[in-house]
Design an enzyme around this catalytic site. Structure first.
Site, PDB file in Angstrom:
ATOM      1  N   CYS A 193       0.596  -1.570   0.464  1.00 42.61           N
ATOM      2  CA  CYS A 193      -0.055   0.153   0.044  1.00 42.61           C
ATOM      3  C   CYS A 193       0.833   1.173   0.058  1.00 42.61           C
ATOM      4  CB  CYS A 193      -0.887  -0.242   1.140  1.00 42.61           C
ATOM      5  SG  CYS A 193      -1.886  -1.551   1.644  1.00 42.61           S
ATOM      6  N   TYR A 235      11.066  -3.219  -7.755  1.00 48.04           N
ATOM      7  CA  TYR A 235       9.829  -2.807  -9.244  1.00 48.04           C
ATOM      8  C   TYR A 235       8.780  -1.688  -8.069  1.00 48.04           C
ATOM      9  CZ  TYR A 235       5.097  -3.606 -10.530  1.00 48.04           C
ATOM     10  OH  TYR A 235       4.100  -3.378 -11.442  1.00 48.04           O
ATOM     11  N   GLY A 238      -1.035   1.175  -4.932  1.00 45.41           N
ATOM     12  CA  GLY A 238      -2.021   0.314  -4.777  1.00 45.41           C
ATOM     13  C   GLY A 238      -2.894   0.878  -5.549  1.00 45.41           C
ATOM     14  N   ASN A 248       0.591  -0.277   6.234  1.00 45.65           N
ATOM     15  CA  ASN A 248       1.701  -1.339   4.355  1.00 45.65           C
ATOM     16  C   ASN A 248       1.977  -1.612   5.124  1.00 45.65           C
ATOM     17  OD1 ASN A 248       2.561  -1.482   2.308  1.00 45.65           O
ATOM     18  ND2 ASN A 248       4.511  -0.247   2.612  1.00 45.65           N
ATOM     19  N   GLY A 249       1.935  -2.862   4.876  1.00 47.39           N
ATOM     20  CA  GLY A 249       2.663  -4.711   5.452  1.00 47.39           C
ATOM     21  C   GLY A 249       2.146  -5.961   5.690  1.00 47.39           C
TER      22      GLY A 249
END
Length: 638
Positions: free
Chosen positions: A30, A296, A59, A132-133
């Site tokens: 995210c 990426y 996201g 996030n995670g």
């Protein structure tokens, strides 16, 4: 019993979604952002919107924002892109000088809008989280919270984090909460949680908290800028404060980069004093960032952990060219072509060191979502040819080297190689800036179960055969890690500079390549349990994901209203419609497939009139949420 659920106006009844398979959980990659403006009269909503738009690459499944105006919390979240979720009428309601935002894509169990973030609980103070995670000890944490009689209503590990922090803060609740107590609660949460996480918390009437796991797996940076309207007692501008997943968001919004939130560190922005406080809250932190961010996910103009993403990708191209020359010294490459967009930087440097021409051979339709984060394999296959088209003159009668950032399932690679052949290429070679992906990622990246990975149990030659390439070259793990260290060093050729870089980043989370998980708590049993709910088949029932199955609104799971102690705050959920049905015990469920009529049932004892709309203002008192429901000119108090 009364059934409460949320649905958009005019929608037919529908059967609720089945629960996720065992092992499924809402693992997310995210983008998160939090901003506090020094001027209480200013609104932060436009800055949050712009920041989320900059972080949209992290996201595209759902987005949300929460702001605080006085003591009122205003929340808006929905499935879709940032630009679609927030319209003019929503922004007008998202008033206040501080808030948090979130954009996400789902990797398991999170197709429902109920798990879109930020999430909210009313006690203590009124708390919201954007995360996030992924946590790896979810079962243990859920059991702990159940023993504390805290209701967990979703599969989202973000909800676990929210309730854990709420529980710890409740123990330290005072009339005037001090920053030391906030740090103590954050330290307890870090002690209990395992995995990779970057978190921002909004504490109503108190401030913003940001913290990062002790390994620093997920990225987080912060910045400041002088307020143009507020000064301190010395006449100096008071600072506006911002935390975000990537530094590119700070740059865009005009904040000066202040550095990374360190592993195990917590940063607290006090909305009362407008001061920033920092504290190390974990024992023995060790920076081990996810290396896939550099390959990426991150934007090339971001700086993470002191390393420029663009510079690291240049180094990847250099190391990749050397490996190609080593494995194929007699290669007959005519042209090097990147697979847009992330691999472009790597391909440019690779072509330079191979002394081959660099050409753009694929044109990308920028209005199609990135296929790596498209939900469901069937839709991935369907969108590749919509996403890319070839420039035939760059392929016709040439031996082409295609450069990609990584190869995960092989779906995209297979189609792109075939597209190159259809455009007239004689031979098609493929190289990957990343090593072979042979293991799932458990810290919040959508790298699935091993059986879905094209490199699992296969050699390079076997993978090349599967995807249709004449030969395939992967980057080695050693060269990939060295690429980031090279970019981190002020002078990669100077031993002292390189030693300093390696001392700062001692290791990486390269688990999807090596199978070595830095937190040390991931074993075969965990991976097997995770696989039960994480494959495409488990998530989407073996069918193509059919988009928004909740009508674009929060389902009636009530994930964000967890109850609690007496609080005189209010939460405003923007643009929601509520229908209320009460049926006698034993009556058939009113939920049926969309398009069907509801089944016959005894006359309800009481129901809201047709077309009732929920104002979405939840006045939280006595631990209860009391929505005002209006029906034309009438008003029903529930």
């Amino acid at each position: 019993p009364a059934l409460f659920f949320l649905r958009p106006p005019g929608e037919r009844w529908r059967r609720p979604r089945p629960l996720p398979a065992p092992g499924a959980r809402a693992t997310t990659m995210c983008g998160i952002i939090a901003i506090l403006l020094a001027d209480n009269e200013k609104n932060v909503n436009q800055l949050l919107f712009d920041g989320l738009t900059v972080l949209q690459h992290r996201g595209q499944d759902a987005a949300g924002m929460v702001t605080v105006e006085g003591r009122d919390i205003n929340l808006r979240k929905d499935k879709g892109l940032v630009r679609d979720v927030f319209q003019q009428e929503h922004m007008e309601d998202l008033r206040g000088n501080f808030g948090i935002g979130h954009c996400r894509y789902p990797t398991a169990g999170s197709q429902s809008c109920a798990e879109a973030q930020p999430l909210y609980t009313n006690s203590p103070y009124g708390l919201c989280i954007a995360h996030n995670g992924n946590l790896t000890n979810v079962a243990e944490l859920r059991q702990h919270l159940e023993k504390s009689f805290r209701h967990i209503n979703t599969n989202s590990d973000s909800e676990l984090l929210l309730n854990l922090f709420a529980e710890e803060l409740q123990r330290r609740q005072r009339a005037k909460l001090r920053h030391s107590q906030v740090f103590e609660a954050a330290a307890e949460v870090m002690e209990m949680c395992r995995g990779g996480y970057a978190v921002v918390m909004l504490i109503n009437g108190v401030g913003l908290l940001a913290f990062r796991d002790p390994y620093g797996i997920r990225p987080m940076v912060f910045g400041t800028r002088p307020s143009d309207t507020c000064v301190d007692t010395d006449g100096q501008p008071v600072q506006d404060l911002c935390v975000a997943s990537e530094s590119c968001a700070l740059d865009t919004l005009g904040f000066t980069f202040g550095g990374d939130v360190q592993p195990g560190e917590a940063i607290f922005f006090d909305s009362r004093t407008k001061r920033l406080h920092r504290r190390q809250c974990a024992e023995g932190p060790c920076l081990s960032p996810c290396i896939f961010e550099y390959v990426y996910f991150a934007r090339p103009d971001s700086v993470m952990n002191g390393v420029g993403v663009y510079e690291s990708r240049l180094r990847m191209g250099e190391h990749l060219a050397r490996r190609i020359n080593k494995l194929h010294p007699d290669q007959d490459i005519d042209v090097v072509i990147p697979i847009p967009d992330t691999s472009r930087t790597t391909a440019l440097q690779c072509a330079h060191f191979l002394n081959k021409p660099f050409r753009e051979g694929f044109i990308k339709n920028r209005y199609i979502a990135r296929t790596f984060i498209m939900p469901g394999q069937a839709k991935r296959k369907k969108t590749v040819r919509l996403k890319l088209n070839t420039i035939i003159s760059e392929f016709k009668d040439k031996n082409v080297l295609l450069v990609d950032d990584s190869i995960v399932r092989g779906t995209t690679s297979t189609q792109i190689i075939q597209m190159a052949r259809d455009a007239g290429a004689r031979r098609v070679y493929l190289c990957s800036a990343a090593p072979a992906v042979r293991h799932p990622n458990v810290y919040g990246v959508d790298i699935p179960t091993r059986t879905e990975l094209v490199a699992h149990g296969r050699t390079e030659d076997e993978v090349a055969s599967v995807i249709g390439a004449d030969w395939l070259v992967y980057q080695s793990i050693e060269d990939l890690e060295q690429s980031v260290w090279d970019a981190a060093a002020t002078d990669p050729d100077e031993p002292a500079a390189m030693a300093l870089a390696k001392d700062r980043i001692q290791r990486f989370d390269s688990s999807c390549f090596s199978g070595d998980y830095v937190t040390g708590d991931v074993d075969e049993a965990y991976l097997e349990e995770l696989a039960g709910g994480r494959s495409d088949a488990a998530r989407y029932g073996g069918n193509e994901f059919n988009g928004d199955q909740n009508g674009g609104t929060t389902s009636g799971k009530g994930a964000d209203l967890n109850g609690g102690a007496t609080v005189n705050n209010s939460l405003k959920i923007i643009d929601r419609t509520m229908s209320i049905i009460e049926t006698p015990p034993g009556s058939p469920s009113p939920f049926v497939q969309k398009g069907d009529e509801p089944p016959a049932a005894p006359e309800p004892r009481r129901h809201a009139a047709s077309g009732a709309s929920c104002e979405g203002i939840f006045n939280l008192h006595d631990g209860q949420a009391s929505p005002k429901v209006t029906t034309n000119n009438a008003q029903l108090g529930l």
